[in-house]
Design a protein around this motif. Structure first.
Motif, PDB file in Angstrom:
ATOM      1  N   GLN A   1       6.128  -7.247  57.274  1.00  0.00           N
ATOM      2  CA  GLN A   1       5.573  -6.642  56.065  1.00  0.00           C
ATOM      3  C   GLN A   1       4.284  -7.317  55.602  1.00  0.00           C
ATOM      4  O   GLN A   1       3.433  -6.670  55.002  1.00  0.00           O
ATOM      5  N   ASP A   2       4.095  -8.600  55.856  1.00  0.00           N
ATOM      6  CA  ASP A   2       2.897  -9.305  55.387  1.00  0.00           C
ATOM      7  C   ASP A   2       1.603  -8.725  55.971  1.00  0.00           C
ATOM      8  O   ASP A   2       0.688  -8.385  55.228  1.00  0.00           O
TER       9      ASP A   2
ATOM     10  N   LYS B   1       1.042  -5.139  54.553  1.00  0.00           N
ATOM     11  CA  LYS B   1       0.580  -5.129  53.156  1.00  0.00           C
ATOM     12  C   LYS B   1      -0.896  -5.484  53.062  1.00  0.00           C
ATOM     13  O   LYS B   1      -1.662  -4.846  52.349  1.00  0.00           O
ATOM     14  N   THR B   2      -1.306  -6.508  53.793  1.00  0.00           N
ATOM     15  CA  THR B   2      -2.707  -6.933  53.771  1.00  0.00           C
ATOM     16  C   THR B   2      -3.625  -5.816  54.275  1.00  0.00           C
ATOM     17  O   THR B   2      -4.656  -5.512  53.663  1.00  0.00           O
TER      18      THR B   2
ATOM     19  N   ASP C   1       7.809 -12.091  59.183  1.00  0.00           N
ATOM     20  CA  ASP C   1       8.019 -10.828  58.475  1.00  0.00           C
ATOM     21  C   ASP C   1       6.884  -9.855  58.793  1.00  0.00           C
ATOM     22  O   ASP C   1       5.715 -10.168  58.565  1.00  0.00           O
TER      23      ASP C   1
END
Length: 137
Positions: free
Chosen positions: A4-5, A8-9, A2
């Motif tokens: 998105q991980d 986001k981080t 993914d």
């Protein structure tokens, strides 16, 4: 995988750097003045993801990554003098070397300030009229 991980981080870490105390700076207060630091900041961000298979069509993998950076630079200090009203009570001190445009703006500001002072001094008093000189021919 993914994408998105890692995004986001990275965004969370950048948000930690860009808190209000870092961007604006903490106000410094003394008995007779308040000093407010002024800064500029920049930010860059990127993310990517890829996947593929081996040359024979077997096996493969995927990967994702994100990165970003931020920079903060002090540019000026606003000094507010307690108990001094009007334009005399505020000064802006540049923390950068003055380029020609900054110098010109500063000079115009000083001239406007002087004109405002003169205007206040002259309030309430009438200006004398210019007398015309008569000529005889």
């Amino acid at each position: 995988m993914d994408i998105q991980d890692p995004i986001k981080t990275t965004v969370e870490e950048i948000r930690k750097v860009l808190n209000i105390e870092n961007v604006i700076g903490e106000v410094i207060e003394t008995e007779d003045k308040v000093m407010i630091p002024i800064t500029k900041f920049g930010m860059a961000f990127g993310a990517g993801m890829g996947e593929g298979k081996g040359p024979t069509g077997q096996g493969g993998g995927a990967g994702a990554g994100a990165g970003g950076g931020a920079g903060i630079e002090p540019v000026a200090m606003v000094v507010v003098f307690k108990g001094v009203s009007g334009p005399d009570g505020v000064k802006v001190l540049s923390l950068k070397s003055a380029d020609p445009l900054v110098r010109a703006i500063g000079e115009v500001g000083s001239t406007v300030k002087d004109l405002m002072k003169e205007g206040r001094k002259g309030k309430g008093s009438a200006k004398p009229k210019e007398e015309k000189e008569e000529t005889t021919e």
